[in-house]
Design an enzyme around this catalytic site. Structure first.
Site, mmCIF file in Angstrom:
data_model
loop_
_atom_site.group_PDB
_atom_site.id
_atom_site.type_symbol
_atom_site.label_atom_id
_atom_site.label_comp_id
_atom_site.label_asym_id
_atom_site.label_seq_id
_atom_site.Cartn_x
_atom_site.Cartn_y
_atom_site.Cartn_z
ATOM 1 N N LYS A 1 4.303 -6.956 -6.554
ATOM 2 C CA LYS A 1 5.288 -8.025 -6.389
ATOM 3 C C LYS A 1 5.357 -9.032 -7.534
ATOM 4 C CE LYS A 1 6.578 -7.461 -1.769
ATOM 5 N NZ LYS A 1 7.539 -7.984 -0.827
ATOM 6 N N LEU A 2 5.065 -8.593 -8.735
ATOM 7 C CA LEU A 2 5.191 -9.501 -9.878
ATOM 8 C C LEU A 2 6.629 -9.987 -10.041
ATOM 9 C CD1 LEU A 2 2.312 -8.529 -10.573
ATOM 10 C CD2 LEU A 2 2.977 -8.595 -12.962
ATOM 11 N N ASP A 3 7.585 -9.124 -9.648
ATOM 12 C CA ASP A 3 9.003 -9.492 -9.762
ATOM 13 C C ASP A 3 9.334 -10.721 -8.920
ATOM 14 O OD1 ASP A 3 8.318 -7.616 -7.680
ATOM 15 O OD2 ASP A 3 10.422 -7.669 -7.093
ATOM 16 N N LYS B 1 0.817 -1.220 0.000
ATOM 17 C CA LYS B 1 0.000 0.000 0.000
ATOM 18 C C LYS B 1 0.848 1.266 0.000
ATOM 19 C CE LYS B 1 -2.203 -1.440 3.707
ATOM 20 N NZ LYS B 1 -1.660 -2.807 3.841
ATOM 21 N N GLY C 1 2.963 -0.500 8.558
ATOM 22 C CA GLY C 1 4.340 -0.289 8.106
ATOM 23 C C GLY C 1 4.305 -0.130 6.597
HETATM 24 P P1 IMO Z 1 0.048 -2.717 7.114
HETATM 25 O O1 IMO Z 1 -0.704 -1.416 7.118
HETATM 26 C C1 IMO Z 1 0.118 -6.849 8.325
HETATM 27 C C2 IMO Z 1 -1.687 -7.860 12.175
HETATM 28 C C3 IMO Z 1 -0.776 -8.311 13.279
HETATM 29 C C4 IMO Z 1 -1.694 -9.286 14.001
HETATM 30 C C5 IMO Z 1 -3.057 -8.592 13.908
HETATM 31 C C6 IMO Z 1 -3.409 -7.777 15.132
HETATM 32 O O2 IMO Z 1 1.523 -2.562 7.061
HETATM 33 O O3 IMO Z 1 -0.495 -3.625 6.055
HETATM 34 P P2 IMO Z 1 -2.571 -5.422 16.031
HETATM 35 O O4 IMO Z 1 -1.210 -4.967 16.459
HETATM 36 O O5 IMO Z 1 -3.131 -4.641 14.877
HETATM 37 O O6 IMO Z 1 -3.542 -5.565 17.148
HETATM 38 O O7 IMO Z 1 -2.336 -6.924 15.495
HETATM 39 O O8 IMO Z 1 -2.966 -7.736 12.780
HETATM 40 N N1 IMO Z 1 -1.340 -6.556 11.583
HETATM 41 C C7 IMO Z 1 -0.791 -6.401 10.366
HETATM 42 N N2 IMO Z 1 -0.373 -7.332 9.479
HETATM 43 N N3 IMO Z 1 0.210 -5.557 8.017
HETATM 44 C C8 IMO Z 1 -0.230 -4.602 8.880
HETATM 45 O O9 IMO Z 1 -0.276 -3.312 8.562
HETATM 46 C C9 IMO Z 1 -0.714 -5.009 10.150
HETATM 47 N N4 IMO Z 1 -1.181 -4.379 11.240
HETATM 48 C C10 IMO Z 1 -1.571 -5.325 12.098
HETATM 49 O O10 IMO Z 1 0.371 -8.948 12.777
HETATM 50 O O11 IMO Z 1 -1.795 -10.497 13.290
HETATM 51 MG MG MG Z 2 3.075 -3.772 6.756
#
Ligand code: IMO
Ligand code: MG
Length: 399
Positions: free
Chosen positions: A310-312, A11, A35
């Site tokens: 992520k096609l690469d 994203k 992240g």
């Molecule tokens: P982005 O925005 C992937 C996952 C955590 C856990 C569950 C609950 O980078 O896509 P939390 O700390 O939110 O209460 O954890 O959600 N999780 C994510 N997994 N990408 C994220 O953010 C995530 N934010 C939370 O690993 O399984």
């Molecule tokens: Mg992330």
């Protein structure tokens, strides 16, 4: 823009790429559990709370439905050029993530033992819970002077140590004072003068508190219908959702993952795709593309346009599989909603419609990539508008 899988769909890169067409970028959900990584040449920045349009010099809004950890926000600002702070506005209605929320996140995970969620331990669930309990201050409450007595008593009862709360609140006030505003007013203003705003989602649809794989979900909503609620704008102002998906699947933390693969195949994809959490550094679980889950996400968000990332990675992997149905107790079904209760037990039914192995992107989208796009458009009934074949900003193809 919303994530269609379990988060980490790419994203950040998509927001950075598209931000040029917008006046502002607004985060509408989650908090510093996100992240979102943007790579420009040698430079790499991972955004946690600040919208990923920062490196494009856009106005940056954090909407009321985001939980704000002032400590992380301060750290993030210190890593970015000074001008970013002047562009940033935090809605006064945002709830704060306090040091106690982070402690409580860790306590809860430990208490759950083998059924722990595997949260990011960023205090996200507890911060949303404290909001629902009407216990914690919003950013604007902090500015006016918040009486922490009830909150302190609550945490003491839970044996969560409220020490340091006052110092934290003073520090937070200093940082947030100059950033405070109303995201809804700002968006209305931008729209009224003919401008537009890109809404940046975090996490993914399958981690939605209501519609994801509960209890292995995040503490709030990750879907397009949360955009107007979070930002305080009418639903009609939220526009057309863009879904972001990866051409395989990953998941961090516990919970069902029907297309998960382990062993050398997974290790290979993890290493080629650098599938390690951008926030926690944890190795991500790896799986094949899950069309059943994606169709559910696409329907839930009303997505007609998707970006595929992520096609690469697939060009360096021999195999490609797509899950077209789930088998449960002998019968096949492509209904994710109906499978939610027994996601742990379903068996994926795969097809291998194509291979991207060896494909190169020096001269645009190769034949194999076009085949994948065609396959996804047909299977998911969407238009693929953007393809990403590397983390660097320039490795993007608009279709
Ligand atoms: P982005 O925005 C992937 C996952 C955590 C856990 C569950 C609950 O980078 O896509 P939390 O700390 O939110 O209460 O954890 O959600 N999780 C994510 N997994 N990408 C994220 O953010 C995530 N934010 C939370 O690993 O399984
Ligand atoms: Mg992330």
């Amino acid at each position: 823009m919303v994530g269609l899988q379990w988060g980490d769909e790419g994203k950040g890169k998509v927001v950075d790429y598209l931000a040029g067409q917008y006046d502002a970028v607004a985060r509408f959900n989650g908090g510093s559990n996100a992240g979102h990584t943007v790579v420009i040449g040698e430079r790499r920045h991972t955004f946690h709370l600040i919208p990923s349009g920062a490196l494009k010099g856009k106005d940056l809004l954090i909407g009321a439905g985001v939980v704000v950890d002032p400590v992380v926000l301060g750290e993030e600002l210190s890593l970015l050029p000074d001008g970013v702070k002047r562009k940033l506005m935090v809605d006064g209605r945002c709830s704060l993530v306090s040091p106690m929320d982070k402690q409580l996140d860790a306590v809860l995970e430990e208490m759950k033992g083998s059924s722990a969620i595997g949260t990011t331990k960023r205090g996200i669930g507890p911060a949303y819970a404290a909001r629902a309990l009407r216990l914690s201050p919003r950013v604007s409450d902090l500015m006016r002077g918040f009486d922490f007595a009830a909150m302190v008593r609550f945490y003491e009862k839970l044996s969560v140590n409220p020490q340091g709360l006052i110092a934290w609140s003073e520090e937070s006030k200093r940082l947030l004072g100059s950033l405070l505003g109303s995201a809804s007013d700002r968006i209305t203003e931008i729209n009224e003068r003919g401008g537009n705003v890109l809404f940046e989602g975090s996490q993914g649809t399958l981690l939605d508190l209501l519609h994801g794989s509960y209890p292995f979900v995040t503490g709030t909503h990750t879907i397009a219908s949360y955009i107007p609620a979070s930002l305080g704008i009418p639903p009609s102002a939220a526009g057309e959702p863009l879904g972001v998906m990866k051409c395989y699947a990953t998941r961090v933390g516990s919970g069902p993952f029907p297309t998960e693969v382990t062993g050398p195949v997974a290790d290979n994809i993890r290493s080629i795709g650098n599938e390690y959490g951008a926030t926690t550094g944890r190795p991500r679980r790896i799986g094949w593309l899950d069309l059943v889950a994606l169709r559910y996400s696409i329907a839930l968000n009303g997505v007609k346009k998707v970006a595929v990332s992520k096609l690469d990675v697939l060009s360096q992997v021999k195999e490609f599989k797509a899950c077209v149905a789930y088998k449960y107790q002998g019968s096949e079904s492509a209904d994710f909603q109906g499978s939610l209760a027994h996601l742990e037990e379903v068996e994926p039914v795969y097809e291998s419609p194509l291979s991207l192995h060896g494909s190169r992107y020096d001269n645009g989208l190769p034949e194999e990539g076009k085949k994948l796009v065609g396959y996804l458009e047909e299977e998911l009934r969407v238009n693929v508008s953007l393809v990403s074949h590397g983390e660097e900003r320039s490795k993007t193809i608009e279709l």
